[in-house]
Write a protein that holds these residues in place. Structure first.
Motif, PDB file in Angstrom:
ATOM      1  N   LEU A   1      17.473  65.992 -74.936  1.00 36.70           N
ATOM      2  CA  LEU A   1      17.161  65.214 -76.137  1.00 36.70           C
ATOM      3  C   LEU A   1      18.200  65.540 -77.196  1.00 36.70           C
ATOM      4  N   CYS A   2      18.906  64.529 -77.666  1.00 37.07           N
ATOM      5  CA  CYS A   2      19.855  64.701 -78.769  1.00 37.07           C
ATOM      6  C   CYS A   2      19.693  63.499 -79.686  1.00 37.07           C
ATOM      7  N   GLU A   3      19.059  63.690 -80.809  1.00 35.31           N
ATOM      8  CA  GLU A   3      18.695  62.559 -81.671  1.00 35.31           C
ATOM      9  C   GLU A   3      18.956  62.874 -83.137  1.00 35.31           C
ATOM     10  N   LEU A   4      19.326  61.833 -83.853  1.00 41.74           N
ATOM     11  CA  LEU A   4      19.343  61.852 -85.308  1.00 41.74           C
ATOM     12  C   LEU A   4      18.291  60.865 -85.781  1.00 41.74           C
ATOM     13  N   GLU A   5      17.369  61.352 -86.608  1.00 42.02           N
ATOM     14  CA  GLU A   5      16.339  60.480 -87.156  1.00 42.02           C
ATOM     15  C   GLU A   5      16.516  60.408 -88.669  1.00 42.02           C
ATOM     16  N   LEU A   6      16.606  59.209 -89.188  1.00 45.06           N
ATOM     17  CA  LEU A   6      16.723  58.984 -90.620  1.00 45.06           C
ATOM     18  C   LEU A   6      15.405  58.403 -91.104  1.00 45.06           C
ATOM     19  N   GLU A   7      14.666  59.185 -91.854  1.00 42.51           N
ATOM     20  CA  GLU A   7      13.348  58.753 -92.327  1.00 42.51           C
ATOM     21  C   GLU A   7      13.409  58.427 -93.813  1.00 42.51           C
TER      22      GLU A   7
ATOM     23  N   GLU B   1      11.275  55.082 -89.817  1.00 41.13           N
ATOM     24  CA  GLU B   1      12.239  56.019 -89.269  1.00 41.13           C
ATOM     25  C   GLU B   1      13.214  55.285 -88.365  1.00 41.13           C
ATOM     26  N   LEU B   2      14.504  55.525 -88.572  1.00 37.58           N
ATOM     27  CA  LEU B   2      15.551  54.977 -87.737  1.00 37.58           C
ATOM     28  C   LEU B   2      16.019  56.063 -86.779  1.00 37.58           C
ATOM     29  N   LYS B   3      15.933  55.765 -85.474  1.00 38.88           N
ATOM     30  CA  LYS B   3      16.307  56.752 -84.463  1.00 38.88           C
ATOM     31  C   LYS B   3      17.656  56.390 -83.869  1.00 38.88           C
ATOM     32  N   LEU B   4      18.547  57.384 -83.790  1.00 39.92           N
ATOM     33  CA  LEU B   4      19.884  57.206 -83.229  1.00 39.92           C
ATOM     34  C   LEU B   4      20.136  58.290 -82.191  1.00 39.92           C
ATOM     35  N   GLU B   5      20.820  57.932 -81.126  1.00 39.56           N
ATOM     36  CA  GLU B   5      21.067  58.869 -80.036  1.00 39.56           C
ATOM     37  C   GLU B   5      22.550  59.220 -79.946  1.00 39.56           C
ATOM     38  N   CYS B   6      22.819  60.407 -79.435  1.00 40.93           N
ATOM     39  CA  CYS B   6      24.192  60.839 -79.227  1.00 40.93           C
ATOM     40  C   CYS B   6      24.191  61.977 -78.214  1.00 40.93           C
ATOM     41  N   THR B   7      25.334  62.586 -77.985  1.00 41.19           N
ATOM     42  CA  THR B   7      25.428  63.736 -77.098  1.00 41.19           C
ATOM     43  C   THR B   7      25.345  65.030 -77.904  1.00 41.19           C
TER      44      THR B   7
ATOM     45  N   LEU C   1      27.263  56.924 -82.438  1.00 40.22           N
ATOM     46  CA  LEU C   1      25.803  56.853 -82.436  1.00 40.22           C
ATOM     47  C   LEU C   1      25.336  55.561 -81.782  1.00 40.22           C
ATOM     48  N   ARG C   2      24.241  55.651 -81.043  1.00 38.68           N
ATOM     49  CA  ARG C   2      23.627  54.477 -80.437  1.00 38.68           C
ATOM     50  C   ARG C   2      22.185  54.342 -80.923  1.00 38.68           C
ATOM     51  N   ILE C   3      21.740  53.116 -81.052  1.00 37.81           N
ATOM     52  CA  ILE C   3      20.361  52.865 -81.448  1.00 37.81           C
ATOM     53  C   ILE C   3      19.433  53.451 -80.388  1.00 37.81           C
ATOM     54  N   GLY C   4      18.459  54.223 -80.823  1.00 36.94           N
ATOM     55  CA  GLY C   4      17.449  54.765 -79.919  1.00 36.94           C
ATOM     56  C   GLY C   4      16.223  53.880 -79.917  1.00 36.94           C
TER      57      GLY C   4
END
Length: 519
Positions: free
Chosen positions: A159-165, A8-14, A187-190
């Motif tokens: 918590l504001c996240e995009l997860e790409l699994e 899973e790739l986790k990315l953070e944003c607002t 997007l920033r790397i989480g």
């Protein structure tokens, strides 16, 4: 025992950016099946009173969705955005953990040996989740959008996240999709799982700078495994402190960012023989150095204001020009910090880190069969550590007589050896190796401290010379008293040079006499 895994790739944003992602064309369900209806998920995380699960890098939670409860155990905390973890899930009857549901997981063995095995709730997360099935490249990817909060007895955090699994296919497609989305959304790397975020908030550490917490390398790691482990650890160290600096401009966070970047560039240098066939590896270090060049000036001003100037004030409390000197330095530091902030909020920076993560995980260096990549990491480590040790022994002879440029070369080689010794320590087990490593690291640290002190003197002199230059705007020129104080500060700092040189020579001799821990 079978070990099911998630990648899973986790990315953070607002929050607003997450809403924009929800409408992004790439997340409109190109795969078979439609996007799920948003669901409210409430999860409670558990541990023992003495944090036994957390210490063992295990997570235990019970999540409620509607009227259903699922208990999950995860092993591993992930690093630098990519979470490749063992995971066990079981339905349970309610919000309390059920031992029968984790009987076949590492939690059961750990609690059986724990002095205080009772589990207690630590914090909660509440998120609204939407899952989008996506086909990208040759892969099926689940894109999960989470918006909510972490709730602890010390306060809440968003918590504001995009997860790409990755459900099937190639991990490279995860990064390609992330890069495509990042072209329109910042997007920033989480680097923190929800559990790690919750514990940091609960413990009051969420806004504090952090040193590297990289786990030791396994003794049997291959060269490729070692490089991936080290590079991801450096990237995690960087991102943790980037977030802290962005919120409060903490000087220590900037220092730790620079340490993380130096460690990363050192890793690229140490593994050059293994990475030689990958053209991208040859340019990454230079690209990182170019983009982050302004970090150095900001750090130099931080050191002068936090260390050099207070020492000068203590020596000369009645010197009238020191107040004006401080005011000018603070103005310069604000400008330098603004330059750092502009970099960290730029698309170029976010893209560079995402490209770096993609290269670490799916770059050409990982393809095919590689002699050094698949060989024991210990072979490469022994060779490079020995080469660096000989270089320092040769270049550092009569270090007290060397000119500043030659001493600087010794210092750079010392940093590489110091970071290499830290990276590779886990490859050399046994009591004797550990004892030698401890002594070696102490001597190397002592040498670096003295050489670093000499470098700080040169830096302070350069800072003062720059301030004394009256060729700029009249408002930037130092007045007579402040200019005099700047001269005094420079002279007082130079008085330490002989003591630092003597200490460096002694530390170099001690280091040269020690038996290396890798033999």
């Amino acid at each position: 025992m079978d070990t099911p895994r998630e990648i899973e790739l986790k990315l953070e944003c607002t929050g607003p950016d997450l809403a924009a992602l929800g409408a992004h064309p790439l997340l409109q369900g190109q795969a078979d099946g439609a996007a799920s209806e948003p669901k409210l998920l409430a999860a409670t995380y558990f541990d023992t009173a003495d944090g036994a699960l957390r210490e063992a890098d295990l997570t235990l939670r019970v999540r409620r969705t509607g009227e259903a409860f699922v208990q999950t155990v995860k092993a591993g905390s992930g690093a630098a955005g990519l979470f490749d973890r063992a995971e066990w899930e079981s339905p349970v009857a309610g919000e309390a953990p059920e031992p029968a549901a984790f009987a076949d997981t590492p939690v059961a063995d750990l609690l059986a040996k724990a002095e205080a095995p009772d589990l207690a709730a630590q914090f909660r997360t509440v998120v609204m989740r939407s899952v989008r099935p996506v086909t990208y490249g040759a892969s099926r990817i689940a894109a999960t959008l989470d918006e909510g909060r972490v709730e602890t007895d010390r306060g809440d955090a968003p918590l504001c996240e995009l997860e790409l699994e990755l459900e099937s296919g190639d991990p490279a497609d995860l990064f390609a999709l992330a890069q495509a989305l990042a072209e329109t959304v910042p997007l920033r790397i989480g680097v923190l799982s929800k559990s790690a975020r919750g514990f940091a908030l609960r413990d009051g550490k969420a806004a504090r700078p952090s040193k590297s917490d990289m786990a030791p390398l396994p003794k049997d790691a291959t060269g490729g495994e070692a490089f991936r482990h080290i590079a991801l650890g450096c990237l995690r160290h960087l991102r943790l402190n980037e977030d802290v600096w962005g919120h409060a401009r903490d000087p220590e966070a900037l220092h730790q960012m620079r340490v993380a970047l130096r460690r990363l560039r050192t890793a690229l240098w140490l593994f050059r023989p293994m990475l030689a066939g990958d053209a991208r590896a040859a340019t990454l270090g230079d690209e990182i150095k170019r983009v982050t060049e302004p970090f150095g000036r900001a750090r130099n001003l931080d050191v002068f204001l936090e260390t050099t100037l207070p020492d000068e004030v203590a020596r000369r409390p009645d010197e009238p020009g020191l107040a004006g000197l401080r005011e000018r330095l603070e103005t310069e530091r604000d400008r330098a910090h603004d330059a750092v902030g502009a970099i960290l909020t730029s698309p170029e920076w976010r893209s560079l880190l995402l490209d770096l993560l993609a290269w670490i995980e799916a770059g050409p260096w990982r393809e095919g069969v590689g002699k050094l990549r698949d060989a024991p990491a210990r072979d490469l480590a022994t060779e490079v550590l020995e080469r660096l040790r000989r270089r320092i022994a040769k270049r550092g002879r009569h270090i007290e007589r060397l000119d500043p440029e030659a001493r600087h070369r010794v210092r750079i080689a010392g940093k590489k050896l110091r970071y290499g010794a830290e990276f590779f320590a886990g490859l050399y087990g046994g009591r004797k190796a550990r004892r030698r490593h401890k002594a070696f690291a102490a001597a190397l640290s002592d040498l670096q401290d003295h050489l670093g002190g000499l470098n700080d003197l040169a830096t302070a002199h350069a800072v003062m010379a720059g301030l004394a230059d009256a060729s700029g705007p009249a408002s930037d020129a130092l007045d007579g008293q402040a200019l005099f104080a700047a001269g005094l500060a420079t002279a007082d700092s130079e008085a330490k040079a002989d003591e630092l040189l003597a200490g460096a020579a002694e530390a170099h001799g001690t280091l040269a006499d020690l038996k290396p821990f890798w033999r």
